[in-house]
Design a protein around this motif. Structure first.
Motif, PDB file in Angstrom:
ATOM      1  N   ARG A  12      -7.680   4.695   4.586  1.00 57.80           N
ATOM      2  CA  ARG A  12      -6.953   5.680   5.395  1.00 57.80           C
ATOM      3  C   ARG A  12      -5.450   5.635   5.128  1.00 57.80           C
ATOM      4  O   ARG A  12      -4.774   6.649   5.241  1.00 57.80           O
ATOM      5  N   TYR A  13      -4.951   4.441   4.817  1.00 56.00           N
ATOM      6  CA  TYR A  13      -3.511   4.281   4.620  1.00 56.00           C
ATOM      7  C   TYR A  13      -3.226   3.491   3.350  1.00 56.00           C
ATOM      8  O   TYR A  13      -3.977   2.586   3.002  1.00 56.00           O
ATOM      9  N   ALA A  14      -2.104   3.830   2.706  1.00 55.48           N
ATOM     10  CA  ALA A  14      -1.523   2.974   1.679  1.00 55.48           C
ATOM     11  C   ALA A  14      -0.343   2.262   2.320  1.00 55.48           C
ATOM     12  O   ALA A  14       0.510   2.894   2.963  1.00 55.48           O
ATOM     13  N   LEU A  15      -0.314   0.940   2.189  1.00 54.73           N
ATOM     14  CA  LEU A  15       0.809   0.148   2.681  1.00 54.73           C
ATOM     15  C   LEU A  15       1.635  -0.276   1.477  1.00 54.73           C
ATOM     16  O   LEU A  15       1.148  -1.020   0.618  1.00 54.73           O
ATOM     17  N   ILE A  16       2.874   0.227   1.417  1.00 54.63           N
ATOM     18  CA  ILE A  16       3.696   0.077   0.226  1.00 54.63           C
ATOM     19  C   ILE A  16       4.772  -0.970   0.473  1.00 54.63           C
ATOM     20  O   ILE A  16       5.529  -0.890   1.455  1.00 54.63           O
ATOM     21  N   ILE A  17       4.812  -1.959  -0.427  1.00 55.85           N
ATOM     22  CA  ILE A  17       5.804  -3.028  -0.330  1.00 55.85           C
ATOM     23  C   ILE A  17       6.560  -3.107  -1.659  1.00 55.85           C
ATOM     24  O   ILE A  17       5.998  -3.509  -2.680  1.00 55.85           O
ATOM     25  N   GLY A  18       7.811  -2.658  -1.636  1.00 61.40           N
ATOM     26  CA  GLY A  18       8.702  -2.807  -2.777  1.00 61.40           C
ATOM     27  C   GLY A  18       9.835  -3.748  -2.406  1.00 61.40           C
ATOM     28  O   GLY A  18       9.856  -4.325  -1.311  1.00 61.40           O
ATOM     29  N   GLU A  19      10.805  -3.857  -3.292  1.00 57.50           N
ATOM     30  CA  GLU A  19      11.908  -4.775  -3.013  1.00 57.50           C
ATOM     31  C   GLU A  19      12.735  -4.309  -1.822  1.00 57.50           C
ATOM     32  O   GLU A  19      13.244  -5.123  -1.043  1.00 57.50           O
ATOM     33  N   ASP A  20      12.850  -2.970  -1.636  1.00 58.37           N
ATOM     34  CA  ASP A  20      13.605  -2.444  -0.482  1.00 58.37           C
ATOM     35  C   ASP A  20      12.895  -2.818   0.818  1.00 58.37           C
ATOM     36  O   ASP A  20      13.538  -3.220   1.790  1.00 58.37           O
ATOM     37  N   GLU A  21      11.558  -2.631   0.845  1.00 60.70           N
ATOM     38  CA  GLU A  21      10.796  -2.989   2.040  1.00 60.70           C
ATOM     39  C   GLU A  21      10.891  -4.490   2.316  1.00 60.70           C
ATOM     40  O   GLU A  21      11.016  -4.922   3.478  1.00 60.70           O
ATOM     41  N   LEU A  22      10.848  -5.273   1.240  1.00 60.55           N
ATOM     42  CA  LEU A  22      10.907  -6.727   1.404  1.00 60.55           C
ATOM     43  C   LEU A  22      12.236  -7.144   2.041  1.00 60.55           C
ATOM     44  O   LEU A  22      12.268  -7.983   2.963  1.00 60.55           O
ATOM     45  N   LYS A  23      13.343  -6.539   1.590  1.00 67.64           N
ATOM     46  CA  LYS A  23      14.657  -6.876   2.148  1.00 67.64           C
ATOM     47  C   LYS A  23      14.754  -6.476   3.616  1.00 67.64           C
ATOM     48  O   LYS A  23      15.346  -7.192   4.433  1.00 67.64           O
ATOM     49  N   ALA A  24      14.144  -5.332   3.939  1.00 73.16           N
ATOM     50  CA  ALA A  24      14.239  -4.822   5.320  1.00 73.16           C
ATOM     51  C   ALA A  24      13.202  -5.457   6.240  1.00 73.16           C
ATOM     52  O   ALA A  24      13.276  -5.277   7.469  1.00 73.16           O
ATOM     53  N   GLY A  25      12.255  -6.167   5.678  1.00 77.64           N
ATOM     54  CA  GLY A  25      11.195  -6.751   6.497  1.00 77.64           C
ATOM     55  C   GLY A  25      10.287  -5.696   7.099  1.00 77.64           C
ATOM     56  O   GLY A  25       9.745  -5.876   8.200  1.00 77.64           O
ATOM     57  N   ARG A  26      10.129  -4.585   6.385  1.00 84.10           N
ATOM     58  CA  ARG A  26       9.305  -3.476   6.878  1.00 84.10           C
ATOM     59  C   ARG A  26       8.319  -3.056   5.790  1.00 84.10           C
ATOM     60  O   ARG A  26       8.437  -3.440   4.630  1.00 84.10           O
ATOM     61  N   VAL A  27       7.344  -2.231   6.182  1.00 85.45           N
ATOM     62  CA  VAL A  27       6.311  -1.757   5.259  1.00 85.45           C
ATOM     63  C   VAL A  27       6.251  -0.243   5.362  1.00 85.45           C
ATOM     64  O   VAL A  27       6.261   0.324   6.466  1.00 85.45           O
ATOM     65  N   THR A  28       6.181   0.424   4.215  1.00 82.20           N
ATOM     66  CA  THR A  28       6.004   1.879   4.221  1.00 82.20           C
ATOM     67  C   THR A  28       4.528   2.198   4.404  1.00 82.20           C
ATOM     68  O   THR A  28       3.682   1.721   3.631  1.00 82.20           O
TER      69      THR A  28
END
Length: 420
Positions: free
Chosen positions: A379-395
């Motif tokens: 149902r969902y793709a959870l995207i973790i890139g370097e920007d997400e890693l720095k922000a501690g969040r997941v797209t």
């Protein structure tokens, strides 16, 4: 080149795309068995050969032609892969004194083995659910077993499975009938095929269900077993029929139905479909009151049946029932330094919160990972890139709706997925 190794003939792999239908069938059967108060018992696949020789009969096709037997070179013991489950279940009941506190309703499932010529619906490794009621003497439990089967066919949505029923009486009554049958067959000896001639001295009643048209003509004029049955056997069968009639369960009386195992007495039955070709019996069973004593235990009444999983699943597939595997809730994509470790921990955290999560393995671009996420059915793709890693969040990108993607803190991720 090294030669590839294939599966043993007649022993089939059940591949991932086929498994959802098996799981649907197995889940339905387990719920159905629970409704009727049957409890699971699990016996070994390997037993002493003598168990089946004594239970099934030394001159049956199973023992003579089909059993996988071998000598254990470590101790010289003759062992066999189980060709059916009833003998094993009764052996376990005797060995562990299961009836010491009263009758038992039991079920088991698993692979059975017979060295037959493989064809549609008949394999050398096949799977069965078996149901045994141990310690119950009356026709009421025979009727319960037949009613159970009728209920399961309804639950599975299977139509066109007909019931054939017979009363084969007691061992003493069959002995008298056997003498009369042998006299009849000997008068028509020249019309018998080699199988029938061989059985004439060993197991003549098995000639009754011969598939040879010429032998069937001879059998059609043979004496009827019903004429040799005493009042007790007749009363048991009449009691069974009254209960089936009361529940409006249709059946056809088949005086030639004897089943292929020596341990049966009184009630025998088969459920048959015309949609499976020659291997049309999907379930069969009956009463076997003498088997406990035959295997060295204290005499006890017993009755049971077994169903062929492969044959019933083939009917489900033919009827259009083909459930898909449940897709994951989320597919986790990751790319960049440190994202693998973050993604790995995130997946474990989400699984501990009862979510089904598939993590991308093997690297690759976000574009190629997104293709795999979409193909997974998640149902969902959870995207973790370097920007997400720095922000501690997941797209969080919805894959099955047109909703926009959002960024979510890790601690809120499970709630977002469950509420989405």
């Amino acid at each position: 080149m090294t030669q590839t190794i294939q599966a043993v003939r007649g022993m089939n792999d059940i591949l991932p795309d086929q498994v959802p239908l098996w799981e649907f069938f197995e889940d339905t059967v387990r719920d159905w068995l629970s409704q009727y108060g049957y409890r699971n018992i699990r016996m070994p696949i390997l037993e002493r050969t003598d168990l089946f020789v004594r239970a099934i009969g030394e001159v049956t096709d199973i023992v003579e032609k089909e059993m996988y037997t071998f000598v254990d070179h470590l101790n010289g013991e003759s062992l066999a892969l189980r060709p059916e489950g009833t003998a094993s279940c009764v052996r376990a009941a005797i060995e562990h004194s299961l009836l010491h506190d009263g009758p038992k309703r039991l079920w088991y499932c698993g692979p059975m083995y017979r060295h037959e010529r493989p064809q549609k619906g008949r394999y050398r490794q096949f799977h069965q659910y078996g149901v045994e009621a141990l310690g119950y003497p009356g026709p009421d439990v025979d009727a319960e077993h037949i009613a159970m089967c009728a209920a399961l066919w309804r639950e599975l949505g299977l139509e066109g499975i007909r019931l054939e029923l017979n009363n084969i009486g007691s061992a003493q009554e069959r002995a008298k009938y056997r003498s009369a049958l042998v006299l009849h067959l000997e008068k028509h000896f020249s019309s018998l095929d080699e199988d029938a001639k061989r059985r004439l001295k060993t197991n003549p009643m098995r000639t009754l269900d011969s598939k040879n048209p010429i032998v069937r003509e001879v059998v059609a004029k043979a004496p009827s077993l019903a004429d040799f049955l005493g009042t007790e056997s007749q009363a048991h069968f009449e009691g069974l029929r009254r209960l089936l009639d009361q529940e409006k369960i249709p059946y056809r009386l088949n005086g030639r139905l004897v089943r292929g195992l020596d341990y049966y007495n009184l009630t025998v039955f088969e459920w048959i479909s015309d949609r499976l070709g020659a291997q049309g019996t999907v379930c069969g069973g009956g009463r076997y009151d003498g088997l406990f004593a035959q295997l060295g235990g204290k005499p006890a009444p017993a009755t049971g049946f077994a169903m062929g999983n492969e044959r019933l699943i083939a009917l489900l597939r033919e009827s259009g029932r083909n459930p898909d595997a449940k897709p994951p809730d989320a597919y986790v994509l990751h790319q960049g330094e440190g994202t693998l470790e973050f993604a790995f921990s995130l997946c474990e955290s989400l699984r501990r919160q009862d979510l089904k999560v598939l993590m991308h393995l093997g690297g690759g671009s976000f574009k190629s990972q997104m293709k795999k996420a979409d193909a997974s059915g998640a149902r969902y793709a959870l995207i973790i890139g370097e920007d997400e890693l720095k922000a501690g969040r997941v797209t969080v990108k919805p894959l099955r709706t047109a909703q926009p993607q959002v960024q979510v803190a890790g601690e809120d991720l499970a709630t977002t997925i469950k509420d989405g």
